[in-house]
Enzyme design. Structure first.
Site, PDB file in Angstrom:
ATOM      1  N   LYS A  83       7.855  31.899  19.194  1.00 22.12           N
ATOM      2  CA  LYS A  83       8.251  31.886  17.776  1.00 22.12           C
ATOM      3  C   LYS A  83       7.613  33.100  17.120  1.00 22.12           C
ATOM      4  O   LYS A  83       6.387  33.249  17.106  1.00 22.12           O
ATOM      5  CB  LYS A  83       7.804  30.591  17.110  1.00 22.12           C
ATOM      6  CG  LYS A  83       8.209  30.493  15.638  1.00 22.12           C
ATOM      7  CD  LYS A  83       7.696  29.204  15.012  1.00 22.12           C
ATOM      8  CE  LYS A  83       8.496  28.015  15.462  1.00 22.12           C
ATOM      9  NZ  LYS A  83       9.854  27.974  14.917  1.00 22.12           N
ATOM     10  N   GLY A 115      14.950  30.200  12.021  1.00 19.26           N
ATOM     11  CA  GLY A 115      14.945  29.527  10.730  1.00 19.26           C
ATOM     12  C   GLY A 115      14.597  30.501   9.633  1.00 19.26           C
ATOM     13  O   GLY A 115      14.639  31.720   9.811  1.00 19.26           O
ATOM     14  N   GLY A 116      14.230  29.960   8.482  1.00 18.71           N
ATOM     15  CA  GLY A 116      13.934  30.812   7.348  1.00 18.71           C
ATOM     16  C   GLY A 116      12.660  31.601   7.516  1.00 18.71           C
ATOM     17  O   GLY A 116      12.490  32.658   6.895  1.00 18.71           O
ATOM     18  N   MET A 117      11.721  31.094   8.328  1.00 21.05           N
ATOM     19  CA  MET A 117      10.427  31.743   8.449  1.00 21.05           C
ATOM     20  C   MET A 117      10.232  32.487   9.759  1.00 21.05           C
ATOM     21  O   MET A 117       9.450  33.431   9.823  1.00 21.05           O
ATOM     22  CB  MET A 117       9.323  30.691   8.324  1.00 21.05           C
ATOM     23  CG  MET A 117       9.263  30.037   6.970  1.00 21.05           C
ATOM     24  SD  MET A 117       8.016  28.756   6.929  1.00 21.05           S
ATOM     25  CE  MET A 117       8.688  27.579   8.092  1.00 21.05           C
ATOM     26  N   ILE A 148      17.039  32.121  21.093  1.00 21.40           N
ATOM     27  CA  ILE A 148      17.560  30.763  21.247  1.00 21.40           C
ATOM     28  C   ILE A 148      17.611  30.005  19.933  1.00 21.40           C
ATOM     29  O   ILE A 148      18.063  28.859  19.891  1.00 21.40           O
ATOM     30  CB  ILE A 148      16.716  29.961  22.261  1.00 21.40           C
ATOM     31  CG1 ILE A 148      15.244  29.911  21.844  1.00 21.40           C
ATOM     32  CG2 ILE A 148      16.854  30.543  23.644  1.00 21.40           C
ATOM     33  CD1 ILE A 148      14.384  29.075  22.778  1.00 21.40           C
ATOM     34  N   GLY A 149      17.165  30.606  18.836  1.00 22.51           N
ATOM     35  CA  GLY A 149      17.227  29.908  17.559  1.00 22.51           C
ATOM     36  C   GLY A 149      16.477  30.667  16.491  1.00 22.51           C
ATOM     37  O   GLY A 149      15.944  31.766  16.713  1.00 22.51           O
ATOM     38  N   ASP A 206       7.847  18.724   7.872  1.00 23.83           N
ATOM     39  CA  ASP A 206       9.222  19.254   7.977  1.00 23.83           C
ATOM     40  C   ASP A 206       9.978  18.518   9.082  1.00 23.83           C
ATOM     41  O   ASP A 206      10.634  19.134   9.914  1.00 23.83           O
ATOM     42  CB  ASP A 206       9.190  20.754   8.256  1.00 23.83           C
ATOM     43  CG  ASP A 206      10.547  21.416   7.982  1.00 23.83           C
ATOM     44  OD1 ASP A 206      11.377  20.805   7.277  1.00 23.83           O
ATOM     45  OD2 ASP A 206      10.778  22.536   8.470  1.00 23.83           O
TER      46      ASP A 206
END
Length: 723
Positions: free
Chosen positions: A39, A19-21, A16-17, A133
């Site tokens: 995650k 990021g960079g990490m 569902i998504g 962030d």
């Protein structure tokens, strides 16, 4: 990862998504039977022990947060080289998608969102957790309108090695605070600076700082002023602009001292008395960041400074020259002469070296000059977000740039299938031939339609609602079938099809049970005929379902009653029960009662109506008869010991007579019939004939004969029969 059973508990459903990490997946917690978000740390970080240690510690710290505006952390764990954090799954959109779709937002909506973010930050700061962030991508808006902040503590785990390795920190540079950009310790006020940028973007649909590179943007956070919100959007009230200006001060001391203070300001900023308040003014200057003019140092001052340094190093110079010093000076002169000769011997090689160096310098200069001629031009990167992939490629290639292959494809409910969601660089110049990374929408997240055939309608609706499908998207067609009512017989699309829960239309064929029809009338019909009728209808009559009873009303083998009434709905294959007459009771007697009746007038016809009651029922009627002469009408009666039969006669609508017949009377033979004579019409007398004793028509002899005839007839009709 799709389909992987993480830790034997979390079944990964879809991505569902990311990021960079880390990458984020939707999963099903089989233990607690709920949807969760997982995650997972990217593979390039799994060997960084310091990062893993901080990642785990910060995940555990974030798990301590419990607030309606914070995404809850459920679990932190590791399976082999997979490090993961399990958190609350929020059905909805992130704030970045909403900004892209419809910014600038309404003032009230933007302020309400900022208030809820402040509440989350206040709770986190109270628990000594700094987000670091804050950006629209980390703010989720649920379908119920609830704002939830996610990724608490993850940014704190980024090390210096990961900054250059992944670019994840630089990737959020548009939301950095000045102290964050300098790399110094960031505190609670850093989160408030980032929130000010988010509020700025919600209300203006643009970011305060742009640059050709992340470094240039970071420098602008440190040095430059941004365009004030009311210049970009004149509809912003002054009170709201003041909040943005205060939260985005470069000096942390000039910002709000806490998230709670900013939240309280947001709560009252839209009250009428504050909408036109004066613009906020800041008088404090940050001396650490102020540019100062330093005085220039003159050459004479520099000479004095050098002399001073020499004196300090060697001590004071004496004005007295001693004899020993003269001898030493001569010796030194001879040595200098010899050195001069030796130096002359090195002049030629030195000249060769110098010429060589000049040649090399010229060669290097020519090389760099050639590089300048080959140097490519800088071009502006086209903005291709929301364009189709084909249009984006054409726009990028027209500028002499290239698309980095393969492009990344991610699901999106907002961006149409095949359109660009994000691009790696924008609002800057790059060299011709540079690569641009694109993220292309693969459309909404598709889900696999389960197999519902054989299941029940209610359970099917509940299951589809859990998948995010509305009942209005479902159609049920009912058909007759031997299956239980509500059983799913067919489905379209078929099981296993990939569907978009937002717009799919699903059709189900549902059993409404076997076909029904009207129950036929069986009463009064013979048993043999009834069996044929039921067989023709597909109904079942078993011998055990036939009950015999004595009946005055129905003849032997006639159906008295049926368990399913006539015209009631009945299903093929149903079992039918009936009651059949076994004949009259043993003590019943049949008796024929005779009614002799004449027309009212001998020269005209009369209508006769006979109504009778006996053991079979009350007020039964014989067919109405029209007579023109005296007739005998037999009435068959059925009597039992407790019943009194009655026969009532009406002629031409006028009641004539009624007769009761008792069971004991017919047993003794004392019952007679009923005779109703008519009116006799007298003939008109002739004038020429005179009689002293007129005789009725037919004379006395005729009357006598008639009476005798009637008595004989009456005796012949008074009969009875016993069963």
């Amino acid at each position: 990862m799709i389909g992987h059973d993480l830790a034997g508990r979390y079944e990964i459903i879809s991505r569902i998504g990311g990021g960079g990490m880390a990458l984020v997946y939707k999963a099903h917690d089989v233990l607690l039977n709920r949807k969760v978000a997982v995650k997972v740390l990217r593979q390039q970080f799994v060997h960084d022990e310091e990062f893993i240690r901080r990642f785990r510690r910060e995940g555990q710290s974030a798990a301590a947060l419990s607030h309606p505006n914070v995404v809850s952390i459920y679990d932190v764990g590791q399976e082999e080289d997979i490090h993961y954090i399990v958190m609350e799954y929020v059905e909805g959109h992130n704030l970045n998608e909403i900004i892209v779709e419809r910014a600038p937002l309404q003032i009230e909506e933007a302020v309400h969102i900022a208030q809820q973010i402040c509440e989350a930050l206040d709770h986190a700061h109270t628990n000594h957790i700094i987000h670091r962030d804050i950006k629209p991508h980390n703010i989720l808006i649920g379908n119920n309108g609830r704002v939830k902040v996610t990724d608490f503590g993850i940014a704190r785990a980024v090390t210096s090695s990961t900054i250059t390795h992944t670019g994840s920190v630089v990737g959020s540079v548009h939301y950095f605070s000045p102290e964050h950009a300098k790399g110094v310790n960031t505190g609670e006020k850093s989160d408030l600076y980032s929130l000010g940028i988010v509020l700025y973007q919600m209300l203006t649909a643009q970011l305060p700082f742009f640059g050709e590179s992340p470094i240039s943007i970071a420098l602008k956070h440190l040095q430059d002023d941004f365009e004030e919100p009311r210049v970009a959007n004149s509809h912003i009230p002054q009170s709201v602009e003041n909040i943005i200006l205060k939260s985005m001060r470069k000096n942390p001391n000039e910002r709000y001292h806490s998230a709670k203070a900013m939240m309280e300001d947001l709560e009252t900023c839209l009250q009428p008395h504050r909408l036109y308040e004066p613009k906020i003014v800041f008088s404090q200057v940050d001396e650490m960041q102020e540019t100062k003019v330093m005085p220039a140092i003159r050459s004479s001052q520099m000479q004095d400074m050098n002399t001073t340094r020499t004196q300090q190093a060697t001590g004071p110079v004496s004005n007295t020259v001693r004899i020993e010093d003269t001898t030493a000076m001569k010796t030194t002169a001879l040595e200098d002469s010899e050195l001069t000769k030796k130096e002359n011997n090195w002049k030629k090689p030195l000249i060769v070296v110098l010429v060589t160096l000049v040649f090399l310098a010229a060669l290097i200069w020519g090389f760099f000059k050639l590089l300048d001629t080959w140097q490519t031009d800088d071009v502006d990167i086209p903005y291709v977000v929301d364009l189709t992939e084909e249009q984006a490629r054409e726009a990028i290639e027209e500028k002499g740039l290239r698309v980095k292959e393969p492009v990344t494809r991610e699901t999106s409910k907002v961006v149409p299938l095949g359109n660009v969601m994000e691009q790696s660089k924008m609002n800057m110049k790059v060299k011709v031939g540079s690569f641009i990374e694109l993220i292309i929408s693969s459309g909404p997240e598709l889900k696999q339609l389960p197999n519902y055939v054989g299941g029940m309608k209610t359970a099917t609706i509940n299951s589809l609602v859990e998948l995010g499908i509305k009942e209005s998207q479902l159609e049920f067609i009912e058909v007759n079938d031997d299956s239980e009512v509500g059983t799913i017989l067919e489905q379209t699309p078929s099981s296993g099809s990939e569907i978009n829960p937002d717009d799919v239309k699903i059709t189900f064929t549902v059993s409404s049970g076997p076909e029904t029809f009207d129950m036929p009338t069986l009463e009064g019909k013979k048993l043999a005929d009834v069996k044929d009728i039921l067989k023709a209808y597909g109904l079942i009559l078993e011998e055990g379902n036939i009950k015999y009873e004595a009946s005055y009303l129905f003849e032997k083998d006639e159906v008295i009653s049926q368990n399913v009434l006539p015209n009631e709905k009945v299903v093929k294959g149903s079992k039918i029960s009936i009651v059949v007459s076994s004949g009259q009771p043993k003590d019943a007697k049949n008796y024929v009662f005779n009614v002799r009746i004449s027309p009212a007038n001998s020269d005209s016809a009369s209508e006769v109506e006979i109504i009778y009651s006996d053991a079979r029922g009350e007020n039964m009627k014989l067919d109405t008869r029209t007579i023109t002469s005296t007739v005998d009408i037999p009435v068959t009666l059925v009597l039992d010991p407790d019943t009194v039969a009655r026969v009532s006669v009406t002629r031409d609508g006028t009641f004539m007579d009624i007769k009761e017949i008792r069971y004991k009377d017919i047993s003794k033979g004392s019952t007679t019939g009923l005779e109703i004579p008519g009116n006799v019409v007298q003939p008109t007398a002739t004038p020429t004939t005179t009689e002293t004793n007129p005789t009725p028509p037919g004379g006395s002899d005729q009357n006598t004969e008639g009476n005798e005839h009637n008595e004989q007839n009456e005796q012949s009709t008074e009969t009875f029969a016993e069963e």
